[in-house]
Design a protein around this motif. Structure first.
Motif, PDB file in Angstrom:
ATOM      1  N   HIS B   6       0.822  -1.194   0.000  1.00 54.36           N
ATOM      2  CA  HIS B   6       0.000   0.000   0.000  1.00 54.36           C
ATOM      3  C   HIS B   6       0.857   1.244   0.000  1.00 54.36           C
ATOM      4  O   HIS B   6       1.840   1.332   0.732  1.00 54.36           O
ATOM      5  N   PHE B   7       0.497   2.189  -0.828  1.00 48.42           N
ATOM      6  CA  PHE B   7       1.240   3.451  -0.909  1.00 48.42           C
ATOM      7  C   PHE B   7       0.281   4.618  -0.754  1.00 48.42           C
ATOM      8  O   PHE B   7      -0.710   4.713  -1.478  1.00 48.42           O
ATOM      9  N   ASN B   8       0.564   5.474   0.185  1.00 45.66           N
ATOM     10  CA  ASN B   8      -0.151   6.745   0.280  1.00 45.66           C
ATOM     11  C   ASN B   8       0.630   7.754  -0.545  1.00 45.66           C
ATOM     12  O   ASN B   8       1.620   8.316  -0.080  1.00 45.66           O
ATOM     13  N   ARG B  10       1.962  11.017  -2.332  1.00 42.79           N
ATOM     14  CA  ARG B  10       1.944  12.438  -1.967  1.00 42.79           C
ATOM     15  C   ARG B  10       1.685  13.334  -3.178  1.00 42.79           C
ATOM     16  O   ARG B  10       1.131  14.403  -3.055  1.00 42.79           O
ATOM     17  N   THR B  11       2.194  12.879  -4.308  1.00 43.43           N
ATOM     18  CA  THR B  11       2.023  13.682  -5.520  1.00 43.43           C
ATOM     19  C   THR B  11       1.505  12.783  -6.629  1.00 43.43           C
ATOM     20  O   THR B  11       1.651  11.555  -6.589  1.00 43.43           O
ATOM     21  N   GLU B  14       4.282  10.844  -8.164  1.00 41.28           N
ATOM     22  CA  GLU B  14       4.658   9.658  -7.399  1.00 41.28           C
ATOM     23  C   GLU B  14       3.669   8.512  -7.660  1.00 41.28           C
ATOM     24  O   GLU B  14       4.061   7.361  -7.872  1.00 41.28           O
ATOM     25  N   ALA B  17       4.261   6.997 -10.941  1.00 44.93           N
ATOM     26  CA  ALA B  17       5.499   6.212 -10.946  1.00 44.93           C
ATOM     27  C   ALA B  17       5.274   4.837 -10.318  1.00 44.93           C
ATOM     28  O   ALA B  17       5.747   3.812 -10.836  1.00 44.93           O
ATOM     29  N   ILE B  18       4.550   4.837  -9.224  1.00 41.38           N
ATOM     30  CA  ILE B  18       4.309   3.533  -8.567  1.00 41.38           C
ATOM     31  C   ILE B  18       3.474   2.637  -9.480  1.00 41.38           C
ATOM     32  O   ILE B  18       3.762   1.446  -9.640  1.00 41.38           O
ATOM     33  N   ARG B  21       5.473   1.136 -12.157  1.00 37.40           N
ATOM     34  CA  ARG B  21       6.324   0.051 -11.694  1.00 37.40           C
ATOM     35  C   ARG B  21       5.542  -1.272 -11.617  1.00 37.40           C
ATOM     36  O   ARG B  21       6.049  -2.342 -11.912  1.00 37.40           O
ATOM     37  N   ILE B  29      -6.611   3.616  -5.506  1.00 36.15           N
ATOM     38  CA  ILE B  29      -7.749   3.687  -4.576  1.00 36.15           C
ATOM     39  C   ILE B  29      -7.991   5.136  -4.192  1.00 36.15           C
ATOM     40  O   ILE B  29      -7.052   5.859  -3.849  1.00 36.15           O
ATOM     41  N   ASN B  53      -2.946   4.860  -2.976  1.00 34.11           N
ATOM     42  CA  ASN B  53      -3.964   5.790  -2.478  1.00 34.11           C
ATOM     43  C   ASN B  53      -3.674   7.174  -3.010  1.00 34.11           C
ATOM     44  O   ASN B  53      -2.565   7.698  -2.848  1.00 34.11           O
ATOM     45  N   LYS B  55      -5.971   9.708  -2.308  1.00 32.06           N
ATOM     46  CA  LYS B  55      -6.627  10.685  -1.411  1.00 32.06           C
ATOM     47  C   LYS B  55      -5.575  11.502  -0.666  1.00 32.06           C
ATOM     48  O   LYS B  55      -5.844  12.576  -0.178  1.00 32.06           O
TER      49      LYS B  55
END
Lengths: 199, 324, 808
Positions: B6-8, B10-11, B14, B17-18, B21, B29, B53, B55
């Motif tokens: 899980h990744f929150n 920030r931009t 980003e 990029a995720i 990958r 989400i 994420n 949000k």
């Protein structure tokens, strides 16, 4: 926590997938190459303010907010009823919105302020008494979800009319069919709040 | 729920990029109200490895009137759209659609982008644990054809002419009727071209592409727009049939019209024939009725959903009349 | 002298435990019947503090999951649990061939215990009964293996590692095709899917042929109904913990004492070794006491066996989808023939009812019990289909109410009469006219009242019947919709039976405890018990407490599963309070130096009747009772306690039980039908119930409100959809199974009448089941009155309306 999750190397650059031995190495790379800082902190550690109390928790990515509040914090006012976002029984107030804790990932709630029925009762909110007085419950399983939804409404709209109340509570299912008592109870609570404020 | 990374984010950079990958092994989400249901039921043959994420990206939740355009950030909650004074005043169909979507709580969570990106509804596709490995999951057939298809397409199948699921969004037909465009991290396209029909996808979005903003032109002249939803219950339910229309009337006659149905086919169904039927006409019961007839002229109902054809006809008629 | 053997009713009557006459109040009502009595459960439920079984967490607790069948009918050829057993975090695996299960009579239901005759329990009639079989006869059936693990997720993952080699077998879903000679047979080798069901094969009264000869109008019609289900809020759940040979359980049960009894029999554990807690219950409507419910006792047994195996506490909670397997006894096709004279007197009714997967009523019972129709004949056939077992669902009277409503509505229409007139003309009991009821009232101390007449008059006035009712299909409204109205009626049925015991204890400080186990499924029972004890004992409502969660005490009140809550429990607590009062007055007599008869109790104070200033608080009476000096010099006293038992009889007809049903109810509805979309919009519902005596008026109204939503949902939107090709239940979630939201239907107008004609304490009768059961039947007649076309095929969804109107 799932074993796979723990074993996954966390030191991959989110922008270019370059691998680093240490978190500090990754951080230096991101600042130098991608010109952004800081790196998102590793997921999992969250801070929640629930009913005025602060909690620091390490959560797995798949944990819902319901699981954290009910199973970890022991607040039984959030209820599992449909578990798919169709009933409103797991409603909490988060940053002013009535949201479904069963359809929210806890890991996405870092820094949030949350209210449950327990907190509303402890604060002496008139909704509790008006719900009791109007017999706005039968089996009671869905009741806390109505209470939180109604509280969120009154926070935004202190003098709602009957139709606004019904619209706001329309996502809360009650198999016992206590529906007609809710507008009466919420209207009475709103009146009590107004009287308290005018004193 | 089974686990995932899980990744929150920030931009937006980003997040993209995720996604890049992970390729198709990750999901975005936002409100999460559609995605988490799918994950809980494990309906997909391939469970996502990661969730990104968005949000956590600030500044994507706004409604702005900008020159002749209304701009709505991708993460704007449906409830905020439904009650926004400018939206209610000038973009009635969108306010009504956002206000009729799902339930109050889900509208506080669900975003406008999420509402158009949501996956199809079909009880075979959505059945837990991939019990029905249908066409959309790379399987061999559409189970609805022989099964219970009371909520399936009345305008034929797609995905190699086989999937009879319907697109459930309430806001999509409204945005199409309002001639909205959608901006993503890669492009800007009319909303009408946003929907696509392929195995495991309902939109044209690439796996690393994210919706960022909607732009809706201020309606020309005094065009009125409305949205009507027919569902078995007055809240919570998805539409059995819904319809949005924007109609400009000049000198008592219809100068332009955009009419879009949804929940009747695998993507929103622009009822072009209904539009043609009323352009140049006065709007009244009989022209609206004729438009309704035209809207369904190409319907090919299945064994259980003939009533949806009648509903589509009537809902088109009523939506058009509401714009009069 | 030879001992004369008495039948059960004579015995019960002789013992004074079964009341047929008026239970005339002997005390002034202060709490009983009063509005504004503070709900016992209110604060806990509103604040989220009320605990339900799922909320229980114990140290070291494991979580269990059970395999379910993906096929409508299949047999396990091989079950390989090797991988699952080795999965990290799995602590116990229980297979169908485990010695603890294999060969045991471990059914998920009451069936198989000595407490219920197998032939009278639905599940027992089905060919596969055990809780973990290697055979599935419906999709979703618990089969094969149950696993307990450290987390729910691990248990779920481990289940996925279980390898099953299935042999799929042919199945049948359609009840009407189940009797075809080429239909797959559920019992291998059987020549039919017909279930031997002697009780329902034929019910006969009088001579229908003669009745039809006397008729001036004869009609015939067919009606169909589909299943719906309980769908209560709380999920089926249980926690089991062993400590040596003692078993502690937390159960979600409507009838916890009975569940303990079944468990004791099935697993051979003495009842006094089982300590059961039943916390608050998130709905039930019969689900959690359903004798045929495959999961009900089944999950209890599985949790207990897994807990034993793992030597750890085990929690087993079914998920929402798993809760969907089981349904009301409404898979039904009925063929009717009704004959009447032109004046509205019904002379004969004949019906053929086909049920699937069992149901415990015939369909004709209400026509027997509350009409004077002399000639009745009901033939019943029950068949197997590959769907879950059917049983009562608030409540088993659904088929009876449907049949009565349709019979009366169709014949009134054929005669061109107002249906309320036809009802009044045919009111009666077991083929006798109303004079039978009048005689009974006179002979048994009741006030002479005509319950149906009063109900109908009140309902007609409230809904404006005389001004608004019209012939079918004749009134279009300005909004374009067609206006329709309908009415139905029946007797009260909650019920003539039920058994319970309870104690009333006056503690050392004068506070009063009601002691008994009981499950609160939402009918506000404990408040009403406290009201009764307050008035009968003479103590303040605030001084009374009840703690029914702990089941070790042995006293057990009837939960509303047998359709009986206050009807028996009210007598129990009333009797116990009166006995405790007597004991208290005897003790006070010593203190006052007066005969007990000279004393009275009011407001938690004992006083001399002739000299009310001579008074003493109850707490001081108790303190003075039997003083004892114990070893450390502290005064203690034995508490005042007495207990009582009551039964309100058995099932049976008036001629057998000696007591006819006298309370009536009438339900009125107004709808608007959108003929373009097929939408049926309910605009008004008026419920009129003769409840005999309302103990808690708000609770009575709550049941009428709630029953209306459930009833309308059942009639218009609730439907279980099975995939015809695979037999899989498709809509087992609360998005696709559509029960009423707050916005869907209007709040009902509720009128209750108090005639004292009920069988319960103070002449009361039940209200919990009635409305939800009466309302669904009304929608067929209402839609007919609106559009002039019959749709006797429930639920009445827009596609059926459009079809009836010829729009599709």
């Amino acid at each position: 926590m799932n074993a796979d999750f723990q074993q996954t190397p966390n030191n991959l650059c989110p922008y270019c997938s370059a691998a680093f031995e240490t978190f500090d190495g990754l951080k230096a790379h991101v600042v130098a190459v991608h010109k952004t800082e800081p790196l998102p902190k590793p997921d999992g550690l969250i801070q929640l303010t629930v009913n005025g109390q602060s909690h620091k928790l390490l959560v797995a990515p798949e944990w819902t907010l319901y699981q954290v509040i009910h199973d970890k914090l022991g607040l039984t006012g959030v209820k599992m009823f449909c578990d798919r976002g169709a009933c409103g029984s797991c409603t909490v107030i988060m940053d002013g919105r009535p949201i479904l804790s069963c359809m929210t990932l806890a890991i996405e709630c870092d820094g949030k302020t949350i209210e449950t029925a327990e907190g509303i009762a402890e604060a002496g909110h008139p909704l509790i008494d008006s719900y009791v007085n109007h017999h706005t419950m039968q089996c009671g399983y869905c009741t806390p979800g109505f209470i939180t939804t109604a509280k969120a409404l009154l926070d935004r709209n202190p003098e709602p009319n009957e139709s606004e109340i019904m619209q706001a509570l329309a996502g809360n299912l009650c198999r016992c069919g206590t529906y007609p008592q809710h507008p009466k109870a919420v209207l009475e609570a709103a009146r009590t709040l107004k009287e308290e404020h005018s004193k | 729920m089974r686990s995932f990374e899980h990744f929150n984010a920030r931009t937006m950079e980003e997040a993209v990029a995720i996604l890049g990958r992970y390729g198709d092994r990750a999901r975005v989400i936002a409100g999460g109200t559609d995605l988490l249901g799918k994950l809980k039921d494990e309906i997909l043959p391939k469970y996502p490895e990661a969730l990104v994420n968005i949000k956590s990206i600030s500044g994507m939740d706004y409604i702005r009137e900008d020159n002749d355009v209304l701009k709505i950030g991708a993460l704007t909650r449906l409830e905020d759209i439904a009650v926004h004074p400018a939206v209610k005043q000038h973009f009635g169909a969108l306010a009504e659609a956002a206000g009729r979507a799902a339930s109050p709580h889900l509208r506080e969570m669900g975003t406008l982008a999420g509402n158009i990106c949501q996956d199809i509804r079909c009880w075979y596709y959505r059945y837990p644990n991939n019990r029905f490995p249908c066409l959309r999951k790379g399987g061999g057939r559409c189970y609805a054809i022989e099964g219970d298809n009371r909520y399936h397409s009345i305008f034929g199948g797609t995905v190699d002419d086989g999937c009879y699921a319907v697109h459930p969004s309430d806001t999509a037909p409204a945005l199409i009727a309002l001639d909205a465009v959608v901006r993503t991290t890669k492009r800007t396209i009319p909303l009408e071209d946003f929907f696509d029909v392929k195995v495991s996808a309902t939109t044209v979005l690439d796996p690393d592409e994210i919706v960022t903003e909607f732009e809706i032109p201020q309606s020309p002249g005094k065009a009125g727009s409305h949205f009507i939803k027919f569902a078995l219950r007055k809240t919570i339910d998805f539409a059995v049939v819904n319809c949005a229309a924007m109609i400009l009337i000049e000198e008592r006659k219809v100068a332009s019209a955009r009419v879009c149905l949804n929940a009747v086919a695998v993507k929103p169904y622009r009822a072009v024939k209904a539009e043609q039927a009323i352009i140049g006409q006065e709007l009244n019961e009989s022209t609206a009725e004729a438009a309704g007839e035209s809207a369904i002229s190409q319907a090919t109902p299945l064994k259980d959903n003939g009533y949806m054809v009648q509903l589509a006809k009537i809902i088109v008629k009523r939506t058009i009349l509401a714009c009069a | 002298m030879t001992e004369k053997k008495l039948g059960p009713y004579q015995t019960l009557k002789q013992e004074g435990t079964y009341k047929i006459g008026y239970d005339k109040p002997t005390v002034d009502f202060k709490q009983i019947g009063k509005r504004g009595v503070r709900r016992y459960d209110g604060f806990e439920k509103a604040s989220g503090k009320a605990l339900y079984t799922r909320d229980v967490n114990l140290p070291g607790m494991l979580y269990a999951k059970v395999l379910s069948s993906p096929y409508a009918r299949a047999r396990m050829l091989r079950l390989d649990t090797g991988k699952a057993e080795k999965y990290p975090g799995v602590r116990a695996v229980l297979r169908y061939d485990d010695p603890a299960i294999n060969g045991q009579e471990l059914t998920g239901s009451i069936a198989g215990t000595t407490r219920m005759a197998p032939e009278s329990a639905g599940w027992a009639m089905l060919p596969v009964k055990t809780i973990l079989s290697d055979q599935a006869i419906f999709e979703g059936q618990m089969v094969g293996v149950a696993i307990a693990a450290d987390t729910e997720q691990i248990a779920s993952e481990a289940l996925k590692l279980v390898k099953v080699e299935w042999e799929e077998q042919p199945f049948i879903l359609d009840k009407e095709k189940a009797l075809d000679s080429d239909a797959p047979k559920l019992i291998s080798g059987a020549d039919s899917n017909k279930i031997a069901d002697e009780d329902r094969e034929l019910t006969e009264q009088g001579d229908v042929e003669k009745g039809f000869q006397e008729a001036e109008e004869i009609i015939e019609f067919t009606a169909r109904r589909d299943a719906h289900l309980w769908a209560g809020a709380e999920l089926p759940s249980v926690v089991a913990r062993w400590s040596g040979d003692k078993l502690e359980m937390w159960v979600h049960e409507q009838q916890p004492y009975l569940s303990k009894l079944i468990l004791a029999e099935q697993l051979n554990i003495p009842m006094n070794k089982i300590h059961t807690h039943s916390l608050y219950q998130g709905c039930s409507f019969g689900e959690r006491c359903n004798p045929s419910n495959w999961s009900q006792n089944g999950i209890n047994v599985l949790a207990v066996l897994l807990a034993k195996k793992a030597d750890r506490p085990v929690k087993l909670v079914l998920n929402r989808a798993e809760k969907f397997y089981g349904f009301s006894g409404d898979l039904m096709v009925s063929q009717f023939k009704v004959g009447a004279r032109r004046d509205g007197t019904i002379t004969a009714v004949q019906m053929n009812n086909l049920f699937a997967n069992y149901m415990c009523t015939t369909g004709v019972e209400h026509l027997v019990e509350n009409t004077k129709i002399p000639n009745l004949r009901c033939e019943g056939t029950t068949v197997f289909v590959n769907k879950p077992p059917a049983w009562w669902n608030r409540c088993e009277q659904l088929p009876n109410v449907f049949c009565q409503t349709l019979v009366f509505d169709h014949i009134a229409d054929a005669l061109g009469m107002d249906p309320t007139e036809v009802a009044l003309l045919n009111d009666g009991c077991e083929g006798r006219d109303k004079s039978y009821l009048e005689d009974f009232q006179r002979e048994n101390g009741f006030e002479p009242r005509d319950s149906l007449k009063e109900c109908i008059a009140a309902g007609k006035k409230a809904i404006g019947w005389d001004e608004n009712w019209h012939p079918p299909g004749t009134r279009q409204l300005p909004n374009g919709r067609m206006h329709g109205m309908a009415f139905t009626w029946s007797h009260d049925w909650d019920d003539t039976r039920g058994t319970g015991s309870a104690a009333v204890l006056i503690q050392n400080d004068g506070s009063v405890s009601i002691i008994a186990q009981h499950s609160d499924v939402g009918v506000n029972p404990w408040t009403t018990y406290m009201q009764i004890v307050a008035d009968e004992l003479g103590v303040r409502y605030e001084d009374i407490e009840i703690n029914p969660f702990d089941l070790n005490v042995g006293f057990a009140l009837m939960s509303p599963d047998g359709s009986c809550n206050l009807g028996s429990n009210g007598y129990v607590v009333k009797k116990a309070a009166r006995k405790a009062r007597r004991m208290l007055l005897d003790l006070a007599a010593d203190k006052f130096d007066l005969p007990a008869e000279a004393l009275d109790i009011e407001d938690s104070t004992v006083f001399e009747k002739a000299n009310p200033d001579n008074r003493m608080p109850v707490k001081d009476v108790v303190k003075m009772a039997v003083p004892m000096l114990n070893a450390v010099g502290i005064w203690t006293e034995p508490p005042v306690l007495d207990w009582a038992w009551h039964t309100q009889g058995l099932w049976g007809m008036a001629l057998e039980t000696g007591r006819p049903r006298m309370c009536r109810q009438a339900n009125f509805i107004e709808v608007e039908v959108d003929t373009e979309t097929g939408e049926v919009c309910v605009t008004r519902v008026v419920n009129v119930n003769d409840v005999g005596k309302a103990i808690s008026p708000e609770t009575v109204e709550g049941q009428m409100y709630g029953g209306t939503y459930m009833g309308l949902g059942r009639a218009l939107a609730e439907e279980m959809v099975w995939d015809p090709a695979t037999g899989v239940l498709l809509n087992r979630n609360l998005l696709d199974y559509k029960y009423a939201t707050m916005l869907d239907y209007p709040a009902s107008d509720n009128i209750y009448i108090e005639t004292g004609l009920g069988h319960g304490p103070y002449g009361s009768t039940g209200i919990g089941e009635n409305t939800a059961t009466m309302i669904p039947a009304l929608l067929g007649p209402a839609v007919y009155n609106a559009i002039g076309k019959r749709i006797d095929d429930f639920p009445i969804t827009p596609n059926k309306v459009l079809k009836a109107l010829g729009k599709i």
